[in-house]
Enzyme design. Structure first.
Site, PDB file in Angstrom:
ATOM      1  N   ASN A   8       0.903  -1.219  -0.070  1.00 53.42           N
ATOM      2  CA  ASN A   8       0.049   0.004  -0.073  1.00 53.42           C
ATOM      3  C   ASN A   8       0.994   1.143   0.158  1.00 53.42           C
ATOM      4  O   ASN A   8       1.381   1.460   1.104  1.00 53.42           O
ATOM      5  CB  ASN A   8      -0.852  -0.118   1.287  1.00 53.42           C
ATOM      6  CG  ASN A   8      -1.535   1.311   1.569  1.00 53.42           C
ATOM      7  OD1 ASN A   8      -1.829   2.120   0.501  1.00 53.42           O
ATOM      8  ND2 ASN A   8      -2.440   1.425   2.530  1.00 53.42           N
ATOM      9  N   TRP A   9       1.053   1.891  -1.114  1.00 55.51           N
ATOM     10  CA  TRP A   9       1.904   2.963  -1.532  1.00 55.51           C
ATOM     11  C   TRP A   9       1.325   4.256  -0.848  1.00 55.51           C
ATOM     12  O   TRP A   9       2.089   5.370  -1.034  1.00 55.51           O
ATOM     13  CB  TRP A   9       2.377   3.175  -2.587  1.00 55.51           C
ATOM     14  CG  TRP A   9       3.486   2.240  -3.065  1.00 55.51           C
ATOM     15  CD1 TRP A   9       3.978   1.190  -2.222  1.00 55.51           C
ATOM     16  CD2 TRP A   9       3.844   1.922  -4.413  1.00 55.51           C
ATOM     17  NE1 TRP A   9       4.764   0.475  -3.166  1.00 55.51           N
ATOM     18  CE2 TRP A   9       4.926   1.017  -4.318  1.00 55.51           C
ATOM     19  CE3 TRP A   9       3.674   2.634  -5.675  1.00 55.51           C
ATOM     20  CZ2 TRP A   9       5.705   0.339  -5.539  1.00 55.51           C
ATOM     21  CZ3 TRP A   9       4.460   2.086  -6.695  1.00 55.51           C
ATOM     22  CH2 TRP A   9       5.460   1.039  -6.899  1.00 55.51           C
ATOM     23  N   LYS A  10       0.027   4.302  -0.339  1.00 53.34           N
ATOM     24  CA  LYS A  10      -0.549   5.503   0.152  1.00 53.34           C
ATOM     25  C   LYS A  10      -0.348   6.566  -0.941  1.00 53.34           C
ATOM     26  O   LYS A  10      -0.339   6.478  -1.996  1.00 53.34           O
ATOM     27  CB  LYS A  10      -0.293   5.780   1.470  1.00 53.34           C
ATOM     28  CG  LYS A  10      -0.196   4.600   2.461  1.00 53.34           C
ATOM     29  CD  LYS A  10      -0.122   4.808   3.595  1.00 53.34           C
ATOM     30  CE  LYS A  10      -0.215   3.377   4.622  1.00 53.34           C
ATOM     31  NZ  LYS A  10      -0.234   3.621   5.985  1.00 53.34           N
ATOM     32  N   HIS A  93      -9.642   0.908   4.462  1.00 52.11           N
ATOM     33  CA  HIS A  93      -8.320   1.060   4.916  1.00 52.11           C
ATOM     34  C   HIS A  93      -8.671   2.199   6.040  1.00 52.11           C
ATOM     35  O   HIS A  93      -9.619   3.152   6.180  1.00 52.11           O
ATOM     36  CB  HIS A  93      -7.435   1.652   4.183  1.00 52.11           C
ATOM     37  CG  HIS A  93      -5.912   1.724   4.695  1.00 52.11           C
ATOM     38  ND1 HIS A  93      -5.682   2.946   5.646  1.00 52.11           N
ATOM     39  CD2 HIS A  93      -4.920   0.690   4.671  1.00 52.11           C
ATOM     40  CE1 HIS A  93      -4.351   2.523   6.055  1.00 52.11           C
ATOM     41  NE2 HIS A  93      -3.956   1.650   5.556  1.00 52.11           N
ATOM     42  N   GLU A  95      -7.083   4.776   7.146  1.00 51.67           N
ATOM     43  CA  GLU A  95      -6.953   5.930   7.059  1.00 51.67           C
ATOM     44  C   GLU A  95      -8.194   6.583   6.329  1.00 51.67           C
ATOM     45  O   GLU A  95      -8.679   7.821   6.256  1.00 51.67           O
ATOM     46  CB  GLU A  95      -5.602   6.438   6.081  1.00 51.67           C
ATOM     47  CG  GLU A  95      -4.551   6.208   6.929  1.00 51.67           C
ATOM     48  CD  GLU A  95      -3.320   5.667   6.261  1.00 51.67           C
ATOM     49  OE1 GLU A  95      -3.188   5.623   4.996  1.00 51.67           O
ATOM     50  OE2 GLU A  95      -2.326   5.393   6.858  1.00 51.67           O
ATOM     51  N   GLU A 163      -5.870  -5.001  10.257  1.00 53.29           N
ATOM     52  CA  GLU A 163      -4.796  -3.993  10.444  1.00 53.29           C
ATOM     53  C   GLU A 163      -5.107  -3.299  11.833  1.00 53.29           C
ATOM     54  O   GLU A 163      -5.837  -2.407  11.840  1.00 53.29           O
ATOM     55  CB  GLU A 163      -4.473  -3.110   9.472  1.00 53.29           C
ATOM     56  CG  GLU A 163      -4.152  -3.566   8.096  1.00 53.29           C
ATOM     57  CD  GLU A 163      -3.678  -2.463   7.041  1.00 53.29           C
ATOM     58  OE1 GLU A 163      -2.355  -2.753   6.679  1.00 53.29           O
ATOM     59  OE2 GLU A 163      -4.366  -1.558   6.673  1.00 53.29           O
ATOM     60  N   GLY A 169       1.933   2.543  10.697  1.00 48.77           N
ATOM     61  CA  GLY A 169       2.785   3.606  10.578  1.00 48.77           C
ATOM     62  C   GLY A 169       3.636   3.797  11.892  1.00 48.77           C
ATOM     63  O   GLY A 169       4.239   5.138  11.988  1.00 48.77           O
ATOM     64  N   SER A 204       2.976  -2.011  10.484  1.00 48.92           N
ATOM     65  CA  SER A 204       4.517  -1.920  10.987  1.00 48.92           C
ATOM     66  C   SER A 204       5.151  -3.314  10.299  1.00 48.92           C
ATOM     67  O   SER A 204       6.151  -3.913  11.251  1.00 48.92           O
ATOM     68  CB  SER A 204       4.624  -1.714  12.191  1.00 48.92           C
ATOM     69  OG  SER A 204       4.182  -0.226  12.398  1.00 48.92           O
ATOM     70  N   GLY A 226       5.027   1.250   4.947  1.00 49.56           N
ATOM     71  CA  GLY A 226       6.174   1.975   4.837  1.00 49.56           C
ATOM     72  C   GLY A 226       7.297   1.172   4.128  1.00 49.56           C
ATOM     73  O   GLY A 226       8.073   1.479   3.322  1.00 49.56           O
TER      74      GLY A 226
HETATM   75  P1  PGA Z   1       2.674   0.418   7.564  1.00 46.77           P
HETATM   76  O1  PGA Z   1       1.157   0.426   7.072  1.00 46.77           O
HETATM   77  O2  PGA Z   1       3.248  -0.938   7.187  1.00 46.77           O
HETATM   78  O3  PGA Z   1       3.294   1.520   7.215  1.00 46.77           O
HETATM   79  O4  PGA Z   1       2.284   0.287   9.159  1.00 46.77           O
HETATM   80  C1  PGA Z   1       0.245  -0.480   6.644  1.00 46.77           C
HETATM   81  C2  PGA Z   1      -0.982   0.127   5.969  1.00 46.77           C
HETATM   82  O5  PGA Z   1      -1.393   1.065   6.184  1.00 46.77           O
HETATM   83  O6  PGA Z   1      -1.489  -0.688   5.315  1.00 46.77           O
END
Ligand code: PGA
Length: 240
Positions: A8-10, A93, A95, A163, A169, A204, A226
């Protein structure tokens, strides 16, 4: 069953950066031990589509609108994703839920749309720290799954990504015990709702914790933020 390693590159990587990353990644892709899926930002999806043609590497979108077209300024269409050769759609997600106020009923519509178009929905669920501390995790996940899948078809492909919001993150990864226990809960809830789906862990994930997490019960792969932004760290995870 084949593991799934999703990136997931956001809101990172321009079309040019996407091409350059994917061209490097294709050279090491043979090391991957499962299916690999990239979720670039919407504006870089066409670049990914061109680069990944015939490679066996999948891609998808991080979000889409619940309708395929219309007066929806700023939104993206799942049908266009399909036409570009995308196979997966990330839905719900944390976010999207927290920053863009997506609720379970909108998420349920998107899951159904993805399945109707022949895309594979990757439904994200997870509890906040407050919810975990007040021992509400099971109930939260049960609600997110019941509503998110209320219009879904159990006979069509589905992937679930668990998640924990507090692990995204933050560098604060769930312990292997927490992952094993929660993935077993998610598996049981899905069974009760009539679904079977690979359950990915996200939050993470890094090269040094991947193998321990992947060994836990009902962990079908990872959704990585990340650590998916560098070829080296992502291929290490995807070859766990
Ligand atoms: P992260 O993000 O690996 O940076 O914790 C995971 C995600 O948001 O899918």
């Amino acid at each position: 069953m084949k593991k799934i390693f999703a990136a997931n590159w956001k809101l990172f990587k321009s079309p040019q950066e996407t091409r350059s990353f994917l061209n490097s990644f294709k050279k090491v892709f043979s090391q991957a031990t499962g299916e690999v899926v990239f979720f670039p930002p919407a504006i870089s999806i066409e670049a990914a589509s061109e680069c990944l043609k015939g490679s066996g590497i999948h891609f998808g979108a991080q979000n889409c609108h619940a309708q395929v077209q219309g007066a929806f300024t700023g939104e993206n269409s799942a049908q266009v994703l399909k036409e570009l050769g995308g196979t997966y759609l990330l839905i719900g997600h944390s976010e999207r839920r927290q920053i863009f106020s997506e609720n379970d009923s909108m998420i349920g519509e998107k899951v159904a749309l993805a399945q109707n178009l022949g895309l594979i929905p990757m439904l994200c669920i997870g509890e906040t720290l407050e919810e975990r501390e007040s021992i509400h995790t099971f109930r939260i996940l049960e609600t997110q799954l019941a509503l998110g899948l209320s219009k879904a078809d159990p006979s069509k492909p589905l992937v679930v990504a668990y998640e924990p919001v507090w692990a995204i993150g933050t560098g604060k990864v769930a312990t292997p015990e927490q992952v094993s226990e929660t993935h077993t809960d998610v598996y049981n809830i899905l069974q009760r709702l009539g679904f079977t789906a690979p359950i990915l862990y996200g939050g993470s994930v890094k090269p040094d914790n991947a193998s321990n997490l992947l060994a836990q019960s009902h962990v079908g792969g990872f959704l990585v933020g990340g650590a998916s932004l560098e070829v080296e760290s992502f291929i290490k995870i995807a070859s766990t």
